[in-house]
Write a protein that holds these residues in place. Structure first.
Motif: not given
Length: 299
Positions: A208-218
């Motif tokens: 979840l922390l890694i996904l939080a750093d992805l640009p453009g996520i919704t």
């Protein structure tokens, strides 16, 4: 037959409930059993004036970081292992048709294990997304492959033990799908790990922390998979496709993954045909080995 834990609607009314109030998310009091495709009745959680947080998360990234802090362990996280049992159903594009699979996988860290695959006839219509109506038939479909693997014979992406810290897990994800492939490579690697490994509480927090750093996520806090289980959808629309993870709101477990190809952005450009590319439904996870110590007792 080994008793396994289904990936359903278990929750604890502690920090996860506070998280639900922060997001104003609807959390089911009882999710649908995994063998039904009818959604269960959901109850909307309405925060009172006194319990409404003053610092609400404003971005998808903030919400994922808050979720990482709020998720709670599940019973299987305390099972000793190192045995892993996974049950996944998939609908995947195969050129011009959709192939439908039911896969049950038993594995050990030494690379031994067993995989049983069932399959229904392929169907056409790539624009039609799975709706769960064929799930029971898929679970009872004829066995088309039943393979047992000796030590070292079962190749899997990633290596055990799967790191539980953010930096270590990021390194492992990068070995599965290189970061130069873009932000979508992270989601591809997360799905690959879930297909083959049991991911515990710490691994789910790190993801979840890694996904939080992805640009453009919704973020969509009112999503549901085709088994009727309510979750939080994390989506990335990039490079001609939309990748979507549906994550359980209290445990952080991956419930489903969907990737669809979008319409071509420009006439004359070579693009995949729009429609479904892949849908995966994660139904059962366990760390308990079969009673006789081998993966040969379940069908």
């Amino acid at each position: 037959m080994t008793k396994v834990r289904t990936v359903a609607g278990w929750q604890r009314p502690t920090r996860a409930l506070v998280f639900a109030l922060v997001l104003a998310v609807t959390v089911p009091t009882a999710c649908a059993p995994v063998r039904t495709s009818t959604p269960s009745a959901d109850v909307a959680v309405q925060p009172s004036a006194s319990s409404t947080p003053t610092n609400e998360p404003r971005t998808a990234q903030d919400r994922l970081r808050l979720l990482a802090d709020a998720i709670t362990p599940v019973e299987a996280d305390t099972e000793p292992g190192p045995h892993t049992y996974l049950h996944v159903q998939s609908w995947s594009r195969a050129t011009t048709v959709v192939s439908r699979w039911d896969i049950r996988r038993w594995s050990q860290p030494d690379g031994s294990g067993r995989i049983i695959e069932r399959r229904l006839p392929d169907r056409g219509n790539l624009t039609r997304l799975p709706d769960g109506s064929d799930r029971d038939a898929l679970a009872a479909a004829p066995v088309v492959s039943d393979e047992t693997y000796a030590r070292g014979g079962l190749a899997r992406p990633g290596s055990e033990p799967i790191p539980g810290d953010r930096a270590g897990l990021q390194q492992q994800l990068d070995t599965i799908s290189p970061p130069e492939n873009g932000p979508g490579s992270v989601i591809t690697s997360v799905v690959s790990l879930n297909n083959e490994h049991y991911l515990g509480h710490r691994q789910r927090q790190a993801i979840l922390l890694i996904l939080a750093d992805l640009p453009g996520i919704t973020i969509d806090t009112t999503a549901a998979d085709i088994a009727g289980r309510t979750g939080i959808a994390v989506s990335l629309n990039r490079d001609g496709s939309t990748k979507r993870l549906i994550i359980h709101p209290t445990s952080g477990e991956l419930l489903a993954f969907q990737e669809t190809f979008n319409a071509c952005p420009a006439r004359g450009k070579l693009c995949p045909r729009p429609g479904l590319f892949d849908y995966r439904l994660y139904l059962e996870r366990s760390r308990i080995a079969p009673a006789d110590g081998s993966p040969t007792t379940q069908r």
